[in-house]
Design a protein around this motif. Structure first.
Motif, mmCIF file in Angstrom:
data_model
loop_
_atom_site.group_PDB
_atom_site.id
_atom_site.type_symbol
_atom_site.label_atom_id
_atom_site.label_comp_id
_atom_site.label_asym_id
_atom_site.label_seq_id
_atom_site.Cartn_x
_atom_site.Cartn_y
_atom_site.Cartn_z
ATOM 1 N N SER A 99 44.591 35.177 45.682
ATOM 2 C CA SER A 99 45.778 36.010 45.517
ATOM 3 C C SER A 99 46.741 35.753 46.665
ATOM 4 O O SER A 99 46.386 35.142 47.672
ATOM 5 N N ASP A 100 47.947 36.258 46.497
ATOM 6 C CA ASP A 100 48.904 36.189 47.604
ATOM 7 C C ASP A 100 48.416 37.115 48.714
ATOM 8 O O ASP A 100 47.410 37.812 48.567
ATOM 9 N N LYS A 101 49.132 37.143 49.826
ATOM 10 C CA LYS A 101 48.628 37.867 50.997
ATOM 11 C C LYS A 101 48.527 39.375 50.793
ATOM 12 O O LYS A 101 47.797 40.049 51.511
ATOM 13 N N THR A 102 49.217 39.919 49.807
ATOM 14 C CA THR A 102 49.130 41.361 49.562
ATOM 15 C C THR A 102 48.213 41.712 48.394
ATOM 16 O O THR A 102 48.026 42.887 48.094
ATOM 17 N N GLY A 103 47.663 40.711 47.723
ATOM 18 C CA GLY A 103 46.835 40.985 46.552
ATOM 19 C C GLY A 103 47.645 41.420 45.356
ATOM 20 O O GLY A 103 47.117 42.014 44.418
ATOM 21 N N SER A 104 48.928 41.100 45.347
ATOM 22 C CA SER A 104 49.826 41.522 44.276
ATOM 23 C C SER A 104 49.809 40.601 43.065
ATOM 24 O O SER A 104 50.016 41.044 41.941
ATOM 25 N N ALA A 105 49.588 39.302 43.320
ATOM 26 C CA ALA A 105 49.683 38.313 42.244
ATOM 27 C C ALA A 105 48.808 37.112 42.568
ATOM 28 O O ALA A 105 48.531 36.833 43.736
ATOM 29 N N PRO A 106 48.383 36.372 41.539
ATOM 30 C CA PRO A 106 47.647 35.136 41.799
ATOM 31 C C PRO A 106 48.525 34.168 42.584
ATOM 32 O O PRO A 106 49.727 34.085 42.365
ATOM 33 N N ASP A 107 47.919 33.461 43.515
ATOM 34 C CA ASP A 107 48.643 32.491 44.333
ATOM 35 C C ASP A 107 48.240 31.069 43.955
ATOM 36 O O ASP A 107 49.090 30.245 43.660
ATOM 37 N N THR A 108 46.953 30.784 43.964
ATOM 38 C CA THR A 108 46.480 29.439 43.627
ATOM 39 C C THR A 108 45.314 29.520 42.655
ATOM 40 O O THR A 108 44.491 30.430 42.721
ATOM 41 N N ASP A 109 45.271 28.567 41.757
ATOM 42 C CA ASP A 109 44.168 28.368 40.803
ATOM 43 C C ASP A 109 43.678 29.655 40.128
ATOM 44 O O ASP A 109 42.489 29.958 40.159
ATOM 45 N N PRO A 110 44.567 30.408 39.505
ATOM 46 C CA PRO A 110 44.117 31.638 38.845
ATOM 47 C C PRO A 110 43.250 31.327 37.621
ATOM 48 O O PRO A 110 43.371 30.262 37.007
ATOM 49 N N ILE A 111 42.383 32.238 37.299
ATOM 50 C CA ILE A 111 41.592 32.171 36.070
ATOM 51 C C ILE A 111 42.198 33.211 35.123
ATOM 52 O O ILE A 111 42.199 34.401 35.413
ATOM 53 N N HIS A 112 42.741 32.750 34.026
ATOM 54 C CA HIS A 112 43.338 33.647 33.039
ATOM 55 C C HIS A 112 42.221 34.284 32.206
ATOM 56 O O HIS A 112 41.171 33.674 31.996
ATOM 57 N N PRO A 113 42.401 35.499 31.713
ATOM 58 C CA PRO A 113 41.371 36.125 30.877
ATOM 59 C C PRO A 113 40.933 35.249 29.694
ATOM 60 O O PRO A 113 39.757 35.288 29.310
ATOM 61 N N THR A 114 41.843 34.450 29.126
ATOM 62 C CA THR A 114 41.423 33.573 28.026
ATOM 63 C C THR A 114 40.460 32.494 28.519
ATOM 64 O O THR A 114 39.594 32.058 27.770
ATOM 65 N N GLU A 115 40.597 32.067 29.781
ATOM 66 C CA GLU A 115 39.662 31.095 30.340
ATOM 67 C C GLU A 115 38.291 31.735 30.566
ATOM 68 O O GLU A 115 37.259 31.092 30.354
ATOM 69 N N LEU A 116 38.280 32.982 30.978
ATOM 70 C CA LEU A 116 37.010 33.692 31.113
ATOM 71 C C LEU A 116 36.351 33.830 29.745
ATOM 72 O O LEU A 116 35.150 33.582 29.586
ATOM 73 N N LEU A 117 37.125 34.192 28.742
ATOM 74 C CA LEU A 117 36.587 34.320 27.390
ATOM 75 C C LEU A 117 36.069 32.982 26.876
ATOM 76 O O LEU A 117 34.986 32.911 26.281
ATOM 77 N N ALA A 118 36.807 31.897 27.116
ATOM 78 C CA ALA A 118 36.347 30.568 26.711
ATOM 79 C C ALA A 118 35.029 30.237 27.396
ATOM 80 O O ALA A 118 34.114 29.651 26.786
ATOM 81 N N THR A 119 34.881 30.614 28.650
ATOM 82 C CA THR A 119 33.648 30.378 29.401
ATOM 83 C C THR A 119 32.488 31.156 28.790
ATOM 84 O O THR A 119 31.379 30.630 28.644
#
Length: 137
Positions: free
Chosen positions: A83-103
């Motif tokens: 996440s970014d430094k405040t935990g507000s948004a993904p910063d690098t290499d996020p895992i989208h919920p659809t990727e979790l579901l595919a997994t």
């Protein structure tokens, strides 16, 4: 956890219960040689606001959240995304919920792009084709 008030105190209490239980579950599955055929997921449906509210709590925040996934061929000891430094948004290499579901589908032996038919007999992919399986080795 839904800690709209007293966030720190609630998390200390809840972590004292969850952490040893989760670790014991993983250890027991591994000891019994069941972890490779079991998928264990610990995640919520959304994250928490990066800032503490007036009640010393954190409210709903769907933009950035965490989870743990183990077993079923998932790479061990890896961290995906940051996440970014405040935990507000993904910063690098996020895992989208659809990727979790595919997994999850992949772990169950179901191809994530399998076509199923809805109640109107319309074809639908279980997960969109662009969802990647980043969590496997």
């Amino acid at each position: 956890w839904d800690t709209h008030a007293n966030n720190h105190e609630a998390h200390v209490t809840q972590n004292a219960i969850l952490d040893p239980a989760f670790a014991s579950l993983i250890r027991e599955l591994r000891t019994r040689k069941l972890l490779d055929q079991t998928i264990v997921i610990c995640a919520g449906e959304f994250g928490r606001t990066p800032k503490i509210n007036a009640a010393d709590g954190r409210d709903h925040w769907p933009y950035c959240y965490t989870g743990v996934i183990a077993g079923a061929g998932i790479k061990r000891g890896n961290v995906f995304g940051k996440s970014d430094k405040t935990g507000s948004a993904p910063d690098t290499d996020p895992i989208h919920p659809t990727e979790l579901l595919a997994t999850i589908y992949h772990a169950f032996g179901i191809h994530p792009n399998t076509i199923v038919y809805n109640h109107l007999n319309q074809p639908r992919e279980l997960v969109k084709a662009e969802a990647q399986l980043k969590l496997f080795g």
